[in-house]
Structures are given as structure tokens and as C-alpha cells.
Design an enzyme around this catalytic site. Structure first.
Site, short mmCIF file in Angstrom:
data_model
loop_
_atom_site.label_atom_id
_atom_site.label_comp_id
_atom_site.label_asym_id
_atom_site.label_seq_id
_atom_site.Cartn_x
_atom_site.Cartn_y
_atom_site.Cartn_z
N HIS A 521 -5.42 20.07 -62.88
CA HIS A 521 -5.31 20.70 -61.38
C HIS A 521 -6.11 20.56 -60.61
CE1 HIS A 521 -3.93 24.01 -58.88
NE2 HIS A 521 -5.07 23.95 -58.50
N GLU A 522 -7.53 20.61 -60.98
CA GLU A 522 -8.52 20.30 -59.68
C GLU A 522 -8.79 18.80 -59.30
OE1 GLU A 522 -9.77 22.50 -58.29
OE2 GLU A 522 -9.22 24.36 -59.62
N HIS A 525 -6.59 18.11 -56.50
CA HIS A 525 -7.13 18.28 -55.34
C HIS A 525 -8.04 17.20 -54.75
CE1 HIS A 525 -5.63 22.18 -54.71
NE2 HIS A 525 -6.08 22.85 -55.76
N HIS A 528 -5.87 14.57 -53.48
CA HIS A 528 -5.42 14.92 -52.20
C HIS A 528 -6.36 14.58 -51.01
CE1 HIS A 528 -2.91 18.32 -49.74
NE2 HIS A 528 -2.72 16.75 -49.20
N GLU A 550 -1.84 24.38 -52.65
CA GLU A 550 -1.90 24.56 -54.03
C GLU A 550 -1.01 23.57 -54.85
OE1 GLU A 550 -4.26 25.60 -55.85
OE2 GLU A 550 -5.40 26.26 -54.55
N TYR A 662 -0.49 31.04 -53.98
CA TYR A 662 -0.36 30.20 -55.48
C TYR A 662 1.16 30.07 -55.94
CZ TYR A 662 -5.54 29.84 -56.04
OH TYR A 662 -6.86 29.81 -55.87
#
Length: 740
Positions: A521-522, A525, A528, A550, A662
Site C-alpha cells: 500500500h505505502e 503512494h 503515485h 488513498e 479511507y
């Protein structure tokens, strides 16, 4: 994580959830702010060699080449930081004074918007060099100096965001310019600055502006203190070996001992969560849960109360009914009514699932009490929840988390994860050796576009806990990818900061499956940040609507629930064998374990956040409100004497009135995954390239709604989201979130 953010920093699911079964809830990450907006922006970096106030070049950082693409440096002393804060303020103020002092008849793009955009890039980079170390520096003195720098720069941000003279020049430019005079992104920049000016009250009387300015400065200082209190908390509890019954030997072996032979357990993630999941001694779990949800209680309870009151007061001055309405104006949800409808409808749909799961947990607890000769009280206490949710996974789905983690050694997970992202997005990563970093554990990688060979960015990985370090998992944007004053492109630099178990000479770092999900998940980011190709720092990377930010990372969590990617990032740490097929199948089936309670917990936190920020009478007690919602929505009482909201970093970290985001953004993440990747192939490079171009590349230069329509080929729908929660979908109502 989150990112995402205050300054934007983003956290993953396992980081967001405290106290119930899933992981804890602390502040989102903190990137830096831009003085133009006084919003938390992911820091940017500039093209110039940094000079100290005396005019000498400071030591290069980043890649070690002062003229290189990475302008960051991590070797400033406390004294250098103090000097550089003042120098940065002077340089930035000079530009604002110049723009503010223009004759309105002389304004044009080059001497207003371009000047402001150029200084924003330079300021963001330098600000981050000064304020990121508070989260990661090994030296306490440097962390304290960085926190102090953040406070001073935050005050300066407020001053600059309240420059009516600068605002009036942008108004003058708007009056003069024709639509065709400005490129689309420059026009968006102008319109955003005008909008933010109004949201700062620059159209109001001088008296009201001064009041707003004072409130903003006070809020800023209080929020920094709230987060610092949690970061610097060093509480530990002492237990005998017997009191830690059920915990594996490798965990026990990693604990420090006191002089009288007891074991020290801290409240940091790698201690707290394994204990809450595996320790069969209820009294031990009770002591830990109470301590965890009482961290910084005295100081942070007072801070939170004052912050909420100030936010309400400021929103009233700006003629908004509530702080929630002020915040949501800029988001996809638009207003608090839409948010509450979304949360209430979702809670109603999830309630039967939650009731079912609670009944299963009570049965398990009853059996356990009989087995261990304990009294059965017929309720699920806060300190029972994570333990029995873990038992549901182990018994109902037969997933043995301790056995499973032996297949996820850090090196294998990292190389598999990096390989998957490279293949999916058409990128090439390379480890950069011998570069200055802030701690020996940190690694730096470069990212190139595979097709063209163009350098797109760099990322740092800082994956293990240490004293005083930011305690969760988050992505920090450090240098924004955007255009520099000479029209060349600056690369993005981001950092992923996490707290996975550190390897020791006798044991490797083994990850729980939910930590693999957090990592994925991180890192989403990070991608992105790096794949965004906006022109302005204000729209770089993850600077999208907060209730969309998110979605790109949440979508990528799906890869850790698919057989092929999981096999690529796992091997037994001793013999390199693959995860046995039956264990893998059980893991994939367990995705829906506890989904009702997990998501009801998210709704509780989102509703606490909304209650605090929708109140107009300022007398909502956060602790009481949290306790009421826990009981009402989850059927699990909060522990007496605790105050979870005082440990809820998001409330002071840039997610105020936005924690609902979220869940809201998950509607989009699931729609994207099921509509494109699930249909066309989860490792399809064609879909991966579309995803990179339509969702990641624009950064915040387009509205999220537009990006989603381009990628999906239609308006978003809620169906995939509800199915992913194990809910039956009413085919007649296929809209996106009630208001999404």
C-alpha cells in the site's frame, strides 16, 4: 499511512486501525507545506545549490552531487537548521513582497503566478530538508531542532497565506486575462490560489483576517505538539515470561530485560500488535490495551479539545456552518450530509455481518475461558478483540500467521514487490550505492521509464523501528516532480517510512501477511508521487482530493491477495521452499475474515472525526463520543479510563473531518481493480500503462472524477466495493457512494 498525509503522508489499512483487531491509528505522514496555501503539501525540491545564510554552499545530500537531480541533504546540524530556517524565510518573503508590491496594471503571468510557482518549488524542497528529520533523525537534538523549524515555518506559512496584497494581484491577473491566455494547468493554479485566498478569509475585513491568522498559527503549533507527543512516547510495561503466554520464542527473545529479569514491552507496533493477537493471558492484554489507548492522554486530550474549538471558530468566521463543511468543500464528497449518508448506509449494510462475527467471537471466548479456567463475562472487551479476531483467522480459516510469516522474509518480499511494480508500471528501479542518508538502514533507489530510459525519480526505503522515529507506515513526498523556473523537469523524490521487525544476527526480518499488505500500500503512494508529471508543485504526486488520495494505493493492496504475485514475493527463509498450496488457499479465503467488525471500526473512527468537526456548540467530548459509537456501532465498549481519540494522530495530522476518505476512496479502488485488472489480467502491462497514464500521471492537475472516467470508461459504481466486503449487492442501486 495516513500520507497522507498531513503534509500529506499516507498510511495503510494495518496502520489505520487501532485497538480493534487491526493495526493502530496514528497520524498521517507529514510532508511539508506551501506558504501559498498553508495546506500540507508534499515537499518539493529546488534546482539551486543550497546556500547557508553566510552564502557558503552547504554540504550536498541526496545523491551527493549538489547539482544532481536530488537536492535533499540530511547532514544539517541543529545550528545550521536554525540559520537555514531564517534564510529560507527571508528568500521566500522577498518574492511575496515583490509580487505584493506590483502595480495592478503591470500584472502578467510571468511576474505573479510564475514567480509564486517557482518559489513554491524551492521553498518546498528546503522546508522538507528542515522538517522531515523530526520523523526519522536518529539524534534527538536534530529531531527537536526539526520540530522547532516546522513550528517556525508553519507560522511563516500562515503569514504568507494571509497576504492580501498578493491575493489582490492574482485577482487583478484574473480580471485581465482571457481564458486562452493561460495553459490549462496554469489556469487551474490561478483558480486554486483564488479559492484558497477566499478560504483564508482574504476577502474579509482586516480585523477578521487577523483573528483567522492568529487561530491558524495556534492550530498549527498544537497539531505539531500532538504528533510529537506520540512520536516521542517511550512508555514500556514489564511482564514475566508466564504473563506473555502464547507469544512465540522469537518475539520473547527480541525483548530487553529489566534488572530483575522481567521483560520490557513497548507500545510500538512491533510489540503491541503481536502481543494483542497472540497473548492468551487476558490481564496482560488488558494492561497493554489500556496503556496503548492512554498514551499522552493528559496533554493530547487538552490539545485536541482546543484544536477542535479553534477549527469551529475559524470556520464560523469564514461563514461555514461547521468545520466539516469547510473542509469537505474541496473534496469529492462536497459536504457533511453526503459523508454521513454514506457512513450510515454502509453501517446499516455491515451490521448483520458484525453481529454474526461478534457471536462467533463470544463462542470462542467462552470455550477459551472454560479451557483456561477463567470467568466468562459474556462481553467482548476492547482487549479481547484483536486476540479473538486472530483466532477466527486461525480456527475458522486455519491460517497460522506464525507459520505464514516464515515465507515472507524481508529481502524476498522487497525484491518481489519491486519486481511486480516495475513490470506492472513499465519502470526500472536501481539501488544507488554509497549515498548520504539519515541512517545506515536507509536505502535509495532510482526509477527510470523502461521504454525511454528517462529518470523519473528516486525513493528512500526506511523500514525498521528505532527510538524517536515516526511510529507507523507512511509515504513522505520530499521533492515534488514538477517544472523548474527554466522549464526543465525536476524529478520526484519520496520516502517510505515503516516499522517492520528488524533482522538480528540470529533471525531474519519476517513479515506478517498484513505487513506485506502495508508495504504494498505505502509503496503504491511512492509510485503515485514518482509517476505524476504535473507542471506545478501544487499539483504534484498525491496532491489530489483527500477522499481520493488513498484509492491508488488501496487498489494495489489487491495484489497481496492473488496467488501469482504472492508466490513471487515469498520463499521459506530457511530452505527457499514455496508456500504450500493449502496454506496459500486458506490465506486467500481469509480475506473476508472479520470484515464486518473491521469496517464498522473504520466507521466508528470516521464518525468520531465527523462528530467533533460538525459540532457548532463546541462541547462534544471526544472520549465520550468514541465510547458511545464503539458500543452503538460495534458492540464493543471502550476501556474505562482510556481516551483513544487523544492517540488518534489523524485528527491533528491533516485528516480532520476526512477520515471517512479511507472508506470513500475504497469505492473507487475496488471499481478500478474489478473493472480493469480483474477483467483484463492483474499483471497486464496494457492496463498497468493505462493506470499509470490516467490515474497516476496527472497528479492533482485534473479532478479525480475525470481521471476515474478516463480509466474506467464510465462513471464509478459502488458494486465492486460492496462485494469486496462480503455484502449482497442490490442490483437496482448501482451508483457510486451515495454521494460519490
Amino acid at each position: 499511512g495516513p500520507v497522507v498525509g498531513k503534509r500529506l503522508r499516507f498510511e495503510s489499512r494495518s496502520d489505520r486501525i487501532a485497538g480493534t483487531g487491526q493495526a493502530a491509528c496514528e497520524a498521517p505522514a507529514i510532508c511539508s507545506r506551501s506558504p501559498l496555501t498553508d495546506l500540507h503539501l508534499s515537499p518539493a525540491h529546488s534546482q539551486y545549490t543550497a546556500m547557508s545564510p553566510t552564502g557558503e554552499a552547504l554540504l550536498g545530500g541526496g545523491t551527493g552531487d549538489p547539482a544532481g537531480p536530488n537536492q535533499l541533504r540530511w547532514n544539517l546540524s541543529k545550528e545550521q537548521m536554525e540559520q537555514e530556517v531564517q534564510a529560507l524565510i527571508r528568500r521566500t518573503k522577498r518574492v511575496y513582497d515583490r509580487v505584493g508590491g506590483l502595480d495592478p496594471a503591470q500584472v502578467k503571468y510571468e511576474n505573479t503566478l510564475k514567480e509564486l510557482a517557482d518559489i513554491e518549488v524551492e521553498y518546498t524542497v528546503q522546508r522538507n530538508i528542515l522538517d522531515f528529520p523530526q520523523h526519522v533523525a536518529p539524534c534527538k537534538e536534530v529531531r527537536a531542532a526539526s520540530t522547532e523549524a516546522d513550528k517556525q515555518l508553519s507560522e511563516f506559512d500562515v503569514e504568507m497565506s494571509m497576504r492580501e496584497d498578493v491575493y489582490k494581484k492574482i485577482v487583478a491577473l484574473q480580471d485581465k486575462s482571457q481564458a486562452e491566455d493561460l495553459q490549462p494547468e496554469a489556469r487551474r493554479y490561478m483558480e486554486r490560489l483564488l479559492k484558497l485566498g477566499k478560504r483564508n478569509g482574504l476577502h474579509l475585513s482586516k480585523e477578521k483576517q487577523d483573528e483567522i491568522k492568529a487561530i491558524k498559527k495556534r492550530i498549527s503549533t498544537l497539531c505539531i505538539d500532538f504528533s510529537k507527543n506520540l512520536n516521542e512516547n517511550t512508555t514500556f510495561l514489564e511482564f514475566t515470561r508466564d504473563e506473555l503466554g502464547g507469544l512465540p520464542d522469537d518475539f520473547i527473545g527480541s525483548l530487553e530485560k529489566t534488572d530483575d529479569g522481567k521483560l520490557k514491552v513497548t507500545l510500538k507496533y512491533p510489540h503491541y500488535f503481536p502481543l494483542m493477537k497472540k497473548c492468551y493471558v487476558p490481564e496482560t492484554r488488558k494492561r497493554m490495551e489500556r496503556a496503548f489507548n492512554s498514551r499522552c492522554m493528559e496533554d493530547n486530550t487538552k490539545i485536541l479539545k482546543e484544536v477542535v474549538e479553534l477549527r469551529t471558530k475559524k470556520s464560523c468566521l469564514l461563514q461555514f456552518k461547521t468545520h466539516s463543511d469547510f473542509i469537505l468543500e474541496m473534496n469529492m464528497a462536497k459536504n457533511s450530509k453526503n459523508v454521513n449518508t454514506f457512513l450510515d448506509e454502509l453501517a446499516r449494510k455491515l451490521k448483520p455481518l458484525g453481529d454474526e462475527e461478534r457471536a462467533i467471537i463470544l463462542d470462542l471466548k467462552k470455550e477459551e475461558c472454560e479451557k483456561r479456567g477463567l470467568d466468562f463475562d459474556n462481553i467482548i472487551n476492547a482487549w479481547d478483540l484483536r486476540y479473538y479476531m486472530n483466532q477466527v483467522e486461525e480456527l475458522k480459516y486455519s491460517v497460522d500467521q506464525n507459520l505464514l510469516k516464515e515465507y515472507f522474509p524481508m529481502e524476498i518480499v522487497t525484491s518481489g514487490l519491486l519486481e511486480i511494480y516495475q513490470e506492472l508500471l513499465g519502470l526500472t528501479f536501481q539501488l544507488i550505492e554509497n549515498v548520504p542518508v539519515w541512517h545506515e538502514d536507509v536505502k535509495l533507489y532510482s526509477v527510470k521509464d523502461t521504454a525511454t530510459g528517462e529518470l523519473m525519480g528516486q525513493f528512500y526505503l526506511d523500514l525498521y523501528p528505532r527510538e524517536g522515529k515516526y511510529g507507523h507506515a507512511a509515504c513522505f513526498g520530499l521533492q515534488p516532480g514538477c517544472l523548474l523556473s527554466d522549464g526543465t523537469r525536476q524529478i520526484t523524490v519520496a520516502a517510505m517510512v515503516a516499522n517492520f521487525t528488524k533482522p538480528t544476527p540470529s533471525a531474519p526480518s519476517l513479515l506478517q501477511h498484513e505487513e506485506v499488505e502495508t508495504y504494498f500500500h505505502e509503496f503504491g503512494h511512492v509510485m503515485h508521487q514518482i509517476c505524476s508529471q504535473a507542471e506545478f508543485a501544487m499539483f504534484s504526486g498525491t496532491h489530489v482530493e483527500r477522499d481520493f488520495v488513498e484509492a491508488p494505493s488501496q487498489m494495489l493492496e489487491n495484489w497481496v491477495w492473488e496467488e501469482d504475485p504472492l508466490l513471487r514475493m515469498s520463499k521459506h527463509y530457511k530452505d527457499g521452499s514455496r508456500i504450500p498450496k493449502d496454506l496459500l488457499e486458506k490465506l486467500l479465503k481469509s480475506r473476508l475474515a472479520n470484515t464486518g467488525l473491521f469496517n464498522l471500526r473504520q466507521i466508528v473512527l470516521a464518525k468520531v472525526d465527523q462528530s467533533l468537526h460538525m459540532s457548532t456548540n463546541m462541547d462534544v467530548d471526544a472520549k465520550e463520543e468514541y465510547a458511545r459509537l464503539c458500543k452503538e456501532i460495534m458492540g464493543v465498549p471502550a476501556s474505562p479510563g482510556t481516551n483513544m481519540p487523544a492517540t488518534f494522530g489523524h485528527l491533528a495530522g491533516g485528516y480532520d473531518a476526512q477520515y471517512y476518505g479511507y472508506l470513500w476512496s475504497e469505492v473507487y479502488s475496488m471499481d478500478m481493480f474489478y473493472t480493469r485488472f480483474r477483467q483484463e489480467g492483474i499483471m497486464s502491462s496494457k492496463v498497468g500503462v493505462d493506470y499509470r497514464n490516467f490515474i497516476l500521471k496527472p497528479g492533482g492537475s485534473l479532478d479525480a472524477e475525470e481521471m476515474l472516467k478516463s480509466f474506467l470508461g464510465r462513471e464509478p459504481k459502488q458494486e465492486a466495493f460492496l462485494l469486496s466486503k462480503g455484502l449482497i449487492v442490490d442490483q437496482d442501486k448501482q451508483s457510486a457512494p451515495s454521494a460519490c
